[in-house]
Design a protein around this motif. Structure first.
Motif, mmCIF file in Angstrom:
data_model
loop_
_atom_site.group_PDB
_atom_site.id
_atom_site.type_symbol
_atom_site.label_atom_id
_atom_site.label_comp_id
_atom_site.label_asym_id
_atom_site.label_seq_id
_atom_site.Cartn_x
_atom_site.Cartn_y
_atom_site.Cartn_z
ATOM 1 N N ILE A 45 72.873 -34.244 -3.467
ATOM 2 C CA ILE A 45 71.738 -33.618 -2.783
ATOM 3 C C ILE A 45 71.013 -32.658 -3.725
ATOM 4 O O ILE A 45 69.779 -32.563 -3.722
ATOM 5 C CB ILE A 45 72.205 -32.866 -1.521
ATOM 6 N N PHE A 46 71.773 -31.950 -4.575
ATOM 7 C CA PHE A 46 71.145 -31.038 -5.529
ATOM 8 C C PHE A 46 70.287 -31.811 -6.531
ATOM 9 O O PHE A 46 69.211 -31.360 -6.923
ATOM 10 C CB PHE A 46 72.220 -30.234 -6.265
ATOM 11 N N LEU A 47 70.754 -32.977 -6.930
ATOM 12 C CA LEU A 47 69.957 -33.829 -7.821
ATOM 13 C C LEU A 47 68.674 -34.282 -7.142
ATOM 14 O O LEU A 47 67.623 -34.395 -7.782
ATOM 15 C CB LEU A 47 70.781 -35.043 -8.262
ATOM 16 N N VAL A 48 68.749 -34.549 -5.838
ATOM 17 C CA VAL A 48 67.535 -34.900 -5.086
ATOM 18 C C VAL A 48 66.548 -33.738 -5.122
ATOM 19 O O VAL A 48 65.341 -33.939 -5.299
ATOM 20 C CB VAL A 48 67.882 -35.279 -3.629
ATOM 21 N N CYS A 49 67.057 -32.511 -4.950
ATOM 22 C CA CYS A 49 66.185 -31.326 -5.015
ATOM 23 C C CYS A 49 65.467 -31.261 -6.362
ATOM 24 O O CYS A 49 64.260 -31.000 -6.426
ATOM 25 C CB CYS A 49 67.004 -30.045 -4.812
#
Length: 435
Positions: A45-49
């Motif tokens: 999810i952090f990579l998506v951010c």
């Protein structure tokens, strides 16, 4: 005007270079995180951010290069993909990272609101509620643009608060906490400046903050293990639970050994008296009971050391209490049962057994009593246990390991316990346990 045009061209060129550098930094950060090989969902999810930040920056470059209105619209559609969803995914990252439970409404409502806002961007040409006016050099924001900004701010701040509270548990959290907080607040600060017009700019300066954010996040991740802290917190929690289990076992060993040795001492005393009175049958009976109790105590100690839980030792509460009462020969023990015992109360059998056992042990060791009374009251919503002796009592109750153990076990079952005593008036223990 020529000079103004030249200045705009130079400014556009400089901004384009800066945006490209920011995108390069974010992509480098994403590559570092991917190479770390962490499979936790919050890392993805952090990579998506970060990917949404790249999309946002990319749109700014396309805005600088746009020559037609259609190209400008395409650039804004791309940029709003990042704007509408980055706050939501940051919030989801914070929730997953901190391990917070999310109600279905809180889980799906944020993304639903983001989808609605992006749909309004896609259909703006029909209603002009997201952009009141959309043209080169004159873009005015509509009501839903500001609701989207408010929503994004809300999710970003909520996520930052969750992380702030969670990171404080870790020894390296102070540094990581400061870096992460700054990485979140810098883009928000620049966005506020841009939207309020404090700095006149034809271009959104918010993505510039992501360049600084990426550097701060990388430092927090590499030096202070930001994205690994959750795993370390889990390990810390496991250590705490292990220590708690060790304390429980130590308490169990203390209670078992104390009770067994006290009872054996009592049987030996009675055997000596019987032998002195030449009552050989009674002497043999007390010795046999001492041997049986020794065998039982060794078994319980072995189970405690092997970390075997014995929560359901007796199907009925009264079975364990009656067994303890029958073992006591040195003083008179009377058990009164009020109400009907049943399997409904069986989950409380262990805590009641341990409480009665410790009370019997303390009475025989310290009370100098001649009589012990045990009352069990089975009620629809609770079980009450009252244990009283006619011993010497005391004015000040000192909470030794045994008394403290009773209190902790009762508290673990959400029950209440009260110890009452005065000199010459015996000792009374009152326990109430919810079913």
């Amino acid at each position: 005007m020529a000079g103004t045009v030249e200045e705009n061209i130079v400014m556009a060129f400089v901004l384009g270079i800066i945006y490209m550098l920011v995108m390069g930094a974010v992509c480098f950060s994403m590559a570092v995180l991917l190479l770390r090989g962490k499979e936790e969902k919050y890392n993805r999810i952090f990579l998506v951010c970060q990917g949404l930040a790249v999309i946002w920056c990319s749109s700014q470059v396309l805005i600088l290069l746009a020559d037609t209105k259609n190209e400008l619209i395409a650039a804004y559609l791309l940029g709003n993909l990042g704007i509408c969803f980055i706050g939501v995914f940051w919030y989801y990252f914070a929730v997953l990272y901190t391990g917070k439970e999310c109600h279905k409404v809180r889980r799906y409502l944020p993304v639903f609101l983001s989808v609605v806002h992006y749909f309004l961007v896609l259909t703006n040409g029909w209603h002009h509620l997201y952009y009141a006016n959309f043209a080169f050099g004159e873009i005015r924001h509509g009501i839903f643009f500001y609701t989207n900004v408010a929503m994004t701010y809300g999710f970003v701040i909520a996520g930052a608060v969750l992380l702030y509270k969670d990171l404080v548990k870790h020894k390296d959290s102070r540094q990581a906490k400061g870096l992460v907080a700054a990485s979140v607040l810098i883009p928000v600060f620049l966005n506020v400046i841009y939207l309020t017009g404090l700095v006149q700019s034809a271009f959104d300066i918010t993505p510039l903050g992501f360049g600084v954010s990426v550097i701060l996040i990388l430092r927090a991740t590499i030096k202070y293990r930001f994205l690994d802290l959750k795993r370390e917190l889990i390990i810390t929690n496991e250590k705490f639970l292990l220590e708690k289990e060790r304390n429980r076992i130590a308490q169990q060993v203390h209670d078992t050994a104390g009770h067994t040795l006290t009872m054996i001492q009592s049987y030996m005393k009675l055997a000596q008296i019987a032998d002195k009175n030449q009552e050989r049958n009674k002497t043999q009976e007390y010795l046999n009971q001492a041997r049986e109790l020794t065998s039982q105590g060794i078994k319980e100690l072995r189970e405690s050391i092997n970390q075997l839980r014995r929560e359901a030792s007796y199907e009925l509460v009264t079975q364990g209490v009656m067994q303890l009462a029958d073992q006591v020969k040195e003083i008179s023990v009377e058990v009164t049962v009020q109400g009907e015992d049943s399997e409904k109360y069986s989950h409380l059998s262990r805590v009641i057994y341990d409480t009665v056992r410790e009370s019997v042990t303390n009475t025989l060791k310290y009370a100098q009593a001649s009589r012990l009374e045990i009352i069990l009251r089975f009620q629809p919503e609770s079980v009450e246990l009252i244990i009283g002796d006619d011993g010497k009592g005391c004015d000040a109750i000192m909470e030794s390991n045994g008394v403290r153990g009773i209190r902790e076990r009762v508290k673990a079952q959400n029950g209440t316990v009260k110890f009452i005593s005065s000199k010459g008036e015996g000792f009374l223990t009152r326990v109430k346990l919810p079913v």
